[in-house]
Design a protein around this motif. Structure first.
Motif, PDB file in Angstrom:
ATOM      1  N   LYS A 117       0.836  -1.170  -0.062  1.00 27.23           N
ATOM      2  CA  LYS A 117       0.064   0.038  -0.131  1.00 27.23           C
ATOM      3  C   LYS A 117       0.719   1.202   0.135  1.00 27.23           C
ATOM      4  O   LYS A 117       0.292   2.462  -0.199  1.00 27.23           O
ATOM      5  N   GLY A 118       2.148   1.159   0.170  1.00 30.58           N
ATOM      6  CA  GLY A 118       2.786   2.267   0.330  1.00 30.58           C
ATOM      7  C   GLY A 118       3.392   3.063  -1.009  1.00 30.58           C
ATOM      8  O   GLY A 118       3.165   2.465  -1.929  1.00 30.58           O
ATOM      9  N   PRO A 119       4.153   3.996  -0.647  1.00 32.63           N
ATOM     10  CA  PRO A 119       4.944   4.512  -1.913  1.00 32.63           C
ATOM     11  C   PRO A 119       5.976   3.615  -2.529  1.00 32.63           C
ATOM     12  O   PRO A 119       6.546   2.920  -1.876  1.00 32.63           O
ATOM     13  N   LEU A 120       6.137   3.662  -4.043  1.00 30.11           N
ATOM     14  CA  LEU A 120       7.171   2.944  -4.418  1.00 30.11           C
ATOM     15  C   LEU A 120       8.302   3.613  -4.295  1.00 30.11           C
ATOM     16  O   LEU A 120       8.453   4.704  -4.419  1.00 30.11           O
ATOM     17  N   PRO A 121       9.402   2.892  -3.576  1.00 31.00           N
ATOM     18  CA  PRO A 121      10.775   3.586  -3.282  1.00 31.00           C
ATOM     19  C   PRO A 121      11.692   3.391  -4.444  1.00 31.00           C
ATOM     20  O   PRO A 121      11.866   2.655  -5.316  1.00 31.00           O
ATOM     21  N   TYR A 122      12.529   4.491  -4.456  1.00 28.52           N
ATOM     22  CA  TYR A 122      13.704   4.531  -5.196  1.00 28.52           C
ATOM     23  C   TYR A 122      14.958   4.633  -4.230  1.00 28.52           C
ATOM     24  O   TYR A 122      14.864   5.006  -3.015  1.00 28.52           O
ATOM     25  N   TRP A 123      16.395   4.355  -4.758  1.00 32.59           N
ATOM     26  CA  TRP A 123      17.359   4.461  -3.994  1.00 32.59           C
ATOM     27  C   TRP A 123      18.360   5.394  -4.690  1.00 32.59           C
ATOM     28  O   TRP A 123      18.800   5.448  -5.536  1.00 32.59           O
ATOM     29  N   ASP A 124      18.097   6.784  -3.781  1.00 30.66           N
ATOM     30  CA  ASP A 124      19.120   7.729  -3.998  1.00 30.66           C
ATOM     31  C   ASP A 124      20.646   7.437  -3.489  1.00 30.66           C
ATOM     32  O   ASP A 124      21.041   7.864  -2.383  1.00 30.66           O
ATOM     33  N   TRP A 125      21.483   6.698  -4.512  1.00 23.72           N
ATOM     34  CA  TRP A 125      22.624   6.500  -3.866  1.00 23.72           C
ATOM     35  C   TRP A 125      23.727   7.434  -3.828  1.00 23.72           C
ATOM     36  O   TRP A 125      24.640   7.214  -3.224  1.00 23.72           O
ATOM     37  N   SER A 126      23.254   8.646  -4.389  1.00 23.19           N
ATOM     38  CA  SER A 126      24.188   9.512  -3.956  1.00 23.19           C
ATOM     39  C   SER A 126      24.269  10.197  -2.687  1.00 23.19           C
ATOM     40  O   SER A 126      25.462  10.747  -2.201  1.00 23.19           O
ATOM     41  N   ILE A 127      23.394   9.894  -1.874  1.00 15.79           N
ATOM     42  CA  ILE A 127      23.221  10.210  -0.496  1.00 15.79           C
ATOM     43  C   ILE A 127      24.321   9.380   0.158  1.00 15.79           C
ATOM     44  O   ILE A 127      25.269   9.990   0.924  1.00 15.79           O
ATOM     45  N   ASP A 128      24.517   8.178  -0.154  1.00 16.73           N
ATOM     46  CA  ASP A 128      25.513   7.164   0.344  1.00 16.73           C
ATOM     47  C   ASP A 128      27.013   7.589  -0.435  1.00 16.73           C
ATOM     48  O   ASP A 128      27.991   7.578   0.138  1.00 16.73           O
ATOM     49  N   ALA A 129      27.075   7.911  -1.576  1.00 12.07           N
ATOM     50  CA  ALA A 129      28.133   8.268  -2.098  1.00 12.07           C
ATOM     51  C   ALA A 129      29.060   9.341  -1.729  1.00 12.07           C
ATOM     52  O   ALA A 129      29.874   9.491  -1.505  1.00 12.07           O
ATOM     53  N   GLY A 251      28.001  -8.496  -7.549  1.00 12.24           N
ATOM     54  CA  GLY A 251      27.414  -9.786  -7.824  1.00 12.24           C
ATOM     55  C   GLY A 251      26.619  -9.838  -9.032  1.00 12.24           C
ATOM     56  O   GLY A 251      27.101  -9.170 -10.183  1.00 12.24           O
ATOM     57  N   GLU A 252      25.252 -10.336  -8.828  1.00 15.71           N
ATOM     58  CA  GLU A 252      24.740 -10.513  -9.994  1.00 15.71           C
ATOM     59  C   GLU A 252      24.031  -9.488 -10.366  1.00 15.71           C
ATOM     60  O   GLU A 252      23.567  -9.109 -11.709  1.00 15.71           O
ATOM     61  N   MET A 253      24.195  -8.294  -9.636  1.00 15.54           N
ATOM     62  CA  MET A 253      23.720  -6.750 -10.228  1.00 15.54           C
ATOM     63  C   MET A 253      24.550  -6.446 -11.293  1.00 15.54           C
ATOM     64  O   MET A 253      24.575  -5.383 -11.987  1.00 15.54           O
ATOM     65  N   THR A 254      25.737  -7.072 -11.314  1.00 16.07           N
ATOM     66  CA  THR A 254      26.534  -6.332 -12.424  1.00 16.07           C
ATOM     67  C   THR A 254      26.349  -7.391 -13.890  1.00 16.07           C
ATOM     68  O   THR A 254      26.935  -7.108 -14.903  1.00 16.07           O
ATOM     69  N   ASN A 255      25.145  -8.101 -13.761  1.00 22.00           N
ATOM     70  CA  ASN A 255      25.080  -8.995 -14.932  1.00 22.00           C
ATOM     71  C   ASN A 255      23.778  -8.253 -15.641  1.00 22.00           C
ATOM     72  O   ASN A 255      22.690  -8.389 -15.155  1.00 22.00           O
ATOM     73  N   VAL A 256      24.024  -7.766 -16.922  1.00 25.97           N
ATOM     74  CA  VAL A 256      23.040  -6.871 -17.857  1.00 25.97           C
ATOM     75  C   VAL A 256      21.879  -7.925 -17.957  1.00 25.97           C
ATOM     76  O   VAL A 256      20.818  -7.329 -18.170  1.00 25.97           O
ATOM     77  N   TYR A 257      22.190  -9.215 -17.983  1.00 25.00           N
ATOM     78  CA  TYR A 257      20.941 -10.072 -18.109  1.00 25.00           C
ATOM     79  C   TYR A 257      20.180 -10.385 -17.015  1.00 25.00           C
ATOM     80  O   TYR A 257      18.842 -10.209 -16.777  1.00 25.00           O
ATOM     81  N   SER A 258      20.943 -10.899 -16.089  1.00 19.70           N
ATOM     82  CA  SER A 258      20.183 -11.577 -14.708  1.00 19.70           C
ATOM     83  C   SER A 258      19.947 -10.518 -13.598  1.00 19.70           C
ATOM     84  O   SER A 258      19.697 -10.844 -12.508  1.00 19.70           O
ATOM     85  N   ALA A 259      20.426  -9.108 -13.767  1.00 17.03           N
ATOM     86  CA  ALA A 259      20.545  -8.382 -12.779  1.00 17.03           C
ATOM     87  C   ALA A 259      19.298  -8.306 -11.604  1.00 17.03           C
ATOM     88  O   ALA A 259      19.316  -7.922 -10.506  1.00 17.03           O
ATOM     89  N   ALA A 260      18.114  -8.467 -12.301  1.00 18.26           N
ATOM     90  CA  ALA A 260      16.924  -8.247 -11.639  1.00 18.26           C
ATOM     91  C   ALA A 260      16.616  -9.279 -10.569  1.00 18.26           C
ATOM     92  O   ALA A 260      15.545  -9.377 -10.026  1.00 18.26           O
ATOM     93  N   LEU A 264      17.066  -4.769  -5.266  1.00 21.63           N
ATOM     94  CA  LEU A 264      17.734  -3.394  -5.332  1.00 21.63           C
ATOM     95  C   LEU A 264      17.764  -3.202  -6.850  1.00 21.63           C
ATOM     96  O   LEU A 264      17.744  -1.897  -6.986  1.00 21.63           O
ATOM     97  N   PHE A 265      17.553  -4.038  -7.710  1.00 25.59           N
ATOM     98  CA  PHE A 265      17.622  -3.735  -8.954  1.00 25.59           C
ATOM     99  C   PHE A 265      16.607  -2.597  -9.300  1.00 25.59           C
ATOM    100  O   PHE A 265      16.659  -1.419  -9.918  1.00 25.59           O
ATOM    101  N   TYR A 266      15.520  -2.721  -8.874  1.00 29.73           N
ATOM    102  CA  TYR A 266      14.358  -2.006  -9.009  1.00 29.73           C
ATOM    103  C   TYR A 266      14.287  -0.850  -8.467  1.00 29.73           C
ATOM    104  O   TYR A 266      13.934   0.536  -9.007  1.00 29.73           O
ATOM    105  N   LEU A 267      15.103  -0.518  -7.236  1.00 31.63           N
ATOM    106  CA  LEU A 267      15.465   0.780  -6.570  1.00 31.63           C
ATOM    107  C   LEU A 267      16.359   1.407  -7.350  1.00 31.63           C
ATOM    108  O   LEU A 267      16.179   2.799  -7.287  1.00 31.63           O
ATOM    109  N   HIS A 268      17.166   0.941  -7.749  1.00 29.36           N
ATOM    110  CA  HIS A 268      18.261   1.469  -8.666  1.00 29.36           C
ATOM    111  C   HIS A 268      17.714   2.042  -9.920  1.00 29.36           C
ATOM    112  O   HIS A 268      18.000   3.143 -10.158  1.00 29.36           O
ATOM    113  N   HIS A 269      17.065   1.245 -10.563  1.00 26.20           N
ATOM    114  CA  HIS A 269      16.383   1.762 -11.842  1.00 26.20           C
ATOM    115  C   HIS A 269      15.308   2.909 -11.541  1.00 26.20           C
ATOM    116  O   HIS A 269      15.070   3.791 -12.521  1.00 26.20           O
ATOM    117  N   ALA A 270      14.527   2.725 -10.376  1.00 26.82           N
ATOM    118  CA  ALA A 270      13.539   3.899  -9.996  1.00 26.82           C
ATOM    119  C   ALA A 270      14.319   5.057  -9.884  1.00 26.82           C
ATOM    120  O   ALA A 270      13.879   6.034 -10.326  1.00 26.82           O
TER     121      ALA A 270
END
Ligand SMILES: *[C@@H]1O[C@H](CO)[C@@H](O)[C@H](O)[C@H]1NC(C)=O
Ligand SMILES: *[C@@H]1O[C@H](CO)[C@@H](O)[C@H](O)[C@H]1NC(C)=O
Ligand SMILES: [Cu+2]
Length: 336
Positions: A117-129, A251-260, A264-270
């Motif tokens: 029911k909540g908002p869809l989240p994104y990951w603003d990695w610039s905060i961490d970077a 890890g598998e996030m570096t894989n262009v095929y199976s990253a999903a 976190l794939f979905y928060l990065h892409h968001a």
């Protein structure tokens, strides 16, 4: 475009380790009844964060819609579609448009099939970077309230790959299985790459991509005057925000095929989608119709707003035009 596509995941150097204008009125068919606000993960309430994780765990349990596919669960069905379409939706003009709609379908599934029911989240990695803390200490990697931590060395071995189907140019990034958090027991049947193996969620958090994700680089990316330049900045080799967001998780996030495989794939892409959105809102008049790039990798045909994008097993086709303005259906969202 050649240079652009060479900047792909396939080339992870193995040696290196708003001022928001109101929505414009358009065709009645695309009108939204409601605009959902997407928020940064840290801006969600504790209950919303728990609810979101429960939603993902639900997708990982419920069956795939298509019984004849390679996916065993609804979550894998999203990953399977991404694997199947990888060569058609990366290093092409509709890269961001396709991933925007993938996110729309993923959010819809979380809400309608798993009751989120909540908002869809994104990951603003610039905060961490931008921060002085190790990336692994980001709340996103929190073992209790986040998506779990780094891969544990010695817990994962890449499968044999005689036909070069795994798309793993840098094995070192497959540090090991995630052994904390809600996905520590996750068992995937897809990946790495186009292989189908039973395995854990693999990560290998990598600090070297941090500079590309700093807010200064996001500002540079936004400081581009047309879609061609914007897309080139997003996908550039050493400091593109697209690849870098994948590589810091490793890890598998570096894989262009199976990253999903990684939630976190979905928060990065968001977040990528948000940055595109922010860029669009800065000049809606021009940028809601600005798109550039070939329809196929290395192709000579330019993508247009009428280009049809498909999402097998996930939902109906949409045209690039339909996702350009997030204030119109099927999007109906904005970022905060
Ligand atoms: C944006 O780009 C232009 C031209 O490339 C440059 O002159 C300007 O200094 C940049 N602005 C910022 C804020 O970086
Ligand atoms: C596109 O061009 C690059 C660089 O020449 C090449 O490595 C790649 O295989 C090509 N891709 C396709 C789909 O033709
Ligand atoms: Cu993708």
């Amino acid at each position: 475009m050649l240079a652009l596509r060479a900047f792909g995941f396939a080339l992870i150097a193995p040696l290196l380790s708003i001022a928001l204008a109101g929505p414009t009125k358009r065709a009645a068919t695309a009108t939204c009844t409601e605009i959902q606000v997407r928020k940064e993960w840290r801006a969600l309430t504790a209950d919303e964060r728990t609810g979101y994780i429960q939603g993902v765990l639900c997708l990982q349990k419920i069956p795939a819609h298509e019984t004849n596919g390679i996916a065993t669960t609804r979550f894998e069905e999203f990953q399977a579609t991404h694997i199947k379409l990888t060569d058609r939706v990366h290093f092409v003009g509709h890269f961001l448009a396709w991933h925007r709609q993938l996110g729309n379908y993923y959010g819809k599934a979380l809400r309608e099939e798993c009751g989120y029911k909540g908002p869809l989240p994104y990951w603003d990695w610039s905060i961490d970077a931008d921060s002085s803390k190790p990336l692994a200490q980001s709340p996103l990697f929190d073992p209790v309230t986040g998506f779990g931590g780094d891969g544990v060395p010695g817990t994962y071995t890449l499968p044999p790959d005689p036909n070069n189907e795994s798309a793993v140019p840098s094995p070192f990034s497959y540090k090991g299985c995630v052994q904390t958090g809600p996905f520590k027991d996750y068992v995937s049947h897809l990946g790495p790459g186009k292989l189908r193996t039973t395995h854990c969620l693999v990560r290998g958090i990598e600090e070297m991509w941090r500079p590309a994700l700093r807010s200064s680089n996001v500002r540079n990316t936004l400081n581009t005057s047309n879609y061609r330049a914007f897309d080139a900045a997003v996908n550039s080799l050493m400091n593109g925000i697209h690849g870098s967001g994948h590589f810091i998780v490793g890890g598998e996030m570096t894989n262009v095929y199976s990253a999903a495989i990684d939630p976190l794939f979905y928060l990065h892409h968001a977040n990528l989608d948000r940055i595109w959105w922010v860029w669009q809102q800065a000049d809606r008049q021009k940028r809601l119709t600005d798109i550039w790039g070939p329809t196929t990798q290395n192709g000579t045909t330019q993508v247009t707003l009428d280009f049809d994008m498909d999402f097998p097993a996930l939902g109906p086709n949409v045209k690039v035009r339909e996702v350009m303005d997030s204030f119109e259906a099927p999007g109906c969202f904005m970022y905060q």
